[in-house]
Design an enzyme around this catalytic site. Sequence first.
Site, short mmCIF file in Angstrom:
data_model
loop_
_atom_site.label_atom_id
_atom_site.label_comp_id
_atom_site.label_asym_id
_atom_site.label_seq_id
_atom_site.Cartn_x
_atom_site.Cartn_y
_atom_site.Cartn_z
N SER A 1 0.83 -1.20 0.00
CA SER A 1 0.00 0.00 0.00
C SER A 1 0.87 1.26 0.00
O SER A 1 1.64 1.47 -0.93
CB SER A 1 -0.94 -0.05 1.21
OG SER A 1 -2.12 0.66 0.94
N LYS B 1 -18.83 18.37 4.10
CA LYS B 1 -17.80 18.62 5.12
C LYS B 1 -17.51 17.33 5.90
O LYS B 1 -16.37 17.04 6.24
CB LYS B 1 -18.26 19.73 6.08
CG LYS B 1 -17.31 20.00 7.23
CD LYS B 1 -15.96 20.49 6.72
CE LYS B 1 -15.01 20.77 7.88
NZ LYS B 1 -13.67 21.13 7.40
#
EC number: 3.4.21.-
Length: 349
Positions: free
Chosen positions: A181, A233
Amino acid sequence: MHFIYDCSLFLFKIVIVIFFIIFVSSIILKISRKKNKNFGILSVSSLNDHYELVKNSIIVQLMDKKTKKLWNKKNKMLKRSTLLTNNNKLIDKDHNIIVVRAQPTLYVIDFKGGIAAHEVKSLREEISSIISVAQKHDEVLLRLESSGGTIHGYGLAAVQLQRLRSRKIFLTISIDKIATSGGYMMACVANYIIATPFSIIGSIGVVAQFPNIHKFLKKNNIDVELHTAGVHKRTLTIFGENTPEDRKKFVEELNVAHDLFKKFVKTMRPSLNIEKLSNGECWFGSIALKKKLVDDINTSDDFIISRIRKFNILHVKFKYNESIIKALFYKKLKTINNLIYKYLNNKLF
């Protein structure tokens, strides 16, 4: 009466011990703060000397007493302290030039990354120090061990390594255990990647997970209010109710991050079939070689030993100064911090 007296005396002793601990702790903190005026120390050690010392230690043990005596006598005569200067010349303690170094330098640095990639703080200092003195034909070996973590943390770590590539400093990255990763995002920046046969490579993907306890709170009549200025948000929350629209937006953000990850790897290693390899799967080093994720099967130790005669090999390590209290509890704090990032934070590479 006797009992009350004994209890009072016991409590008094406890109070004294507590005050003593507070007093000693305050002194330790003051001393550590004074020592921390310099924010860190860069240590440089010769791996040529290290391997030579190891070899000589074994050779001496194989000698008979007479030969060993002659060896020790000769060794004492040959001992002479030398220092390496910025213009690649060896000087003695009287600052007299002895010999000009003809060999290039291989700088060895280490990166053992956690989920938040806090280790990038030291990495950036090590790279800056190498860049400031590196000359033509000098190289860098990064011994990498990481299973990935936050996007912004490993994104910064990868960009730090690009500073070497942009200055034409040849970068080799060795993977002895794992680089998956975000760890592989760092590895792919290298000019040359080596890995051990059973190391774990790949996992070009993005993951995010955290619990949602909204139903539990609702069952216990506990309300949670979340107010945002901006529709997106906050997408998914731990305490609030997550809607299908929130989940859809969150998955979109994951896909955006994944696309950026794929493009970055493809830019660094153009020969990869990125669509086939970017499904989040991991491979052992020997299989990763066939898929062109790495360039060679080798250990970092053999890589270094193979270059001892051709390179002056220096291990570079930057360590930030820490208070004594922080040093004592650092490992525990790091474990807790990693757990928080893993289960409560946003997307991870």
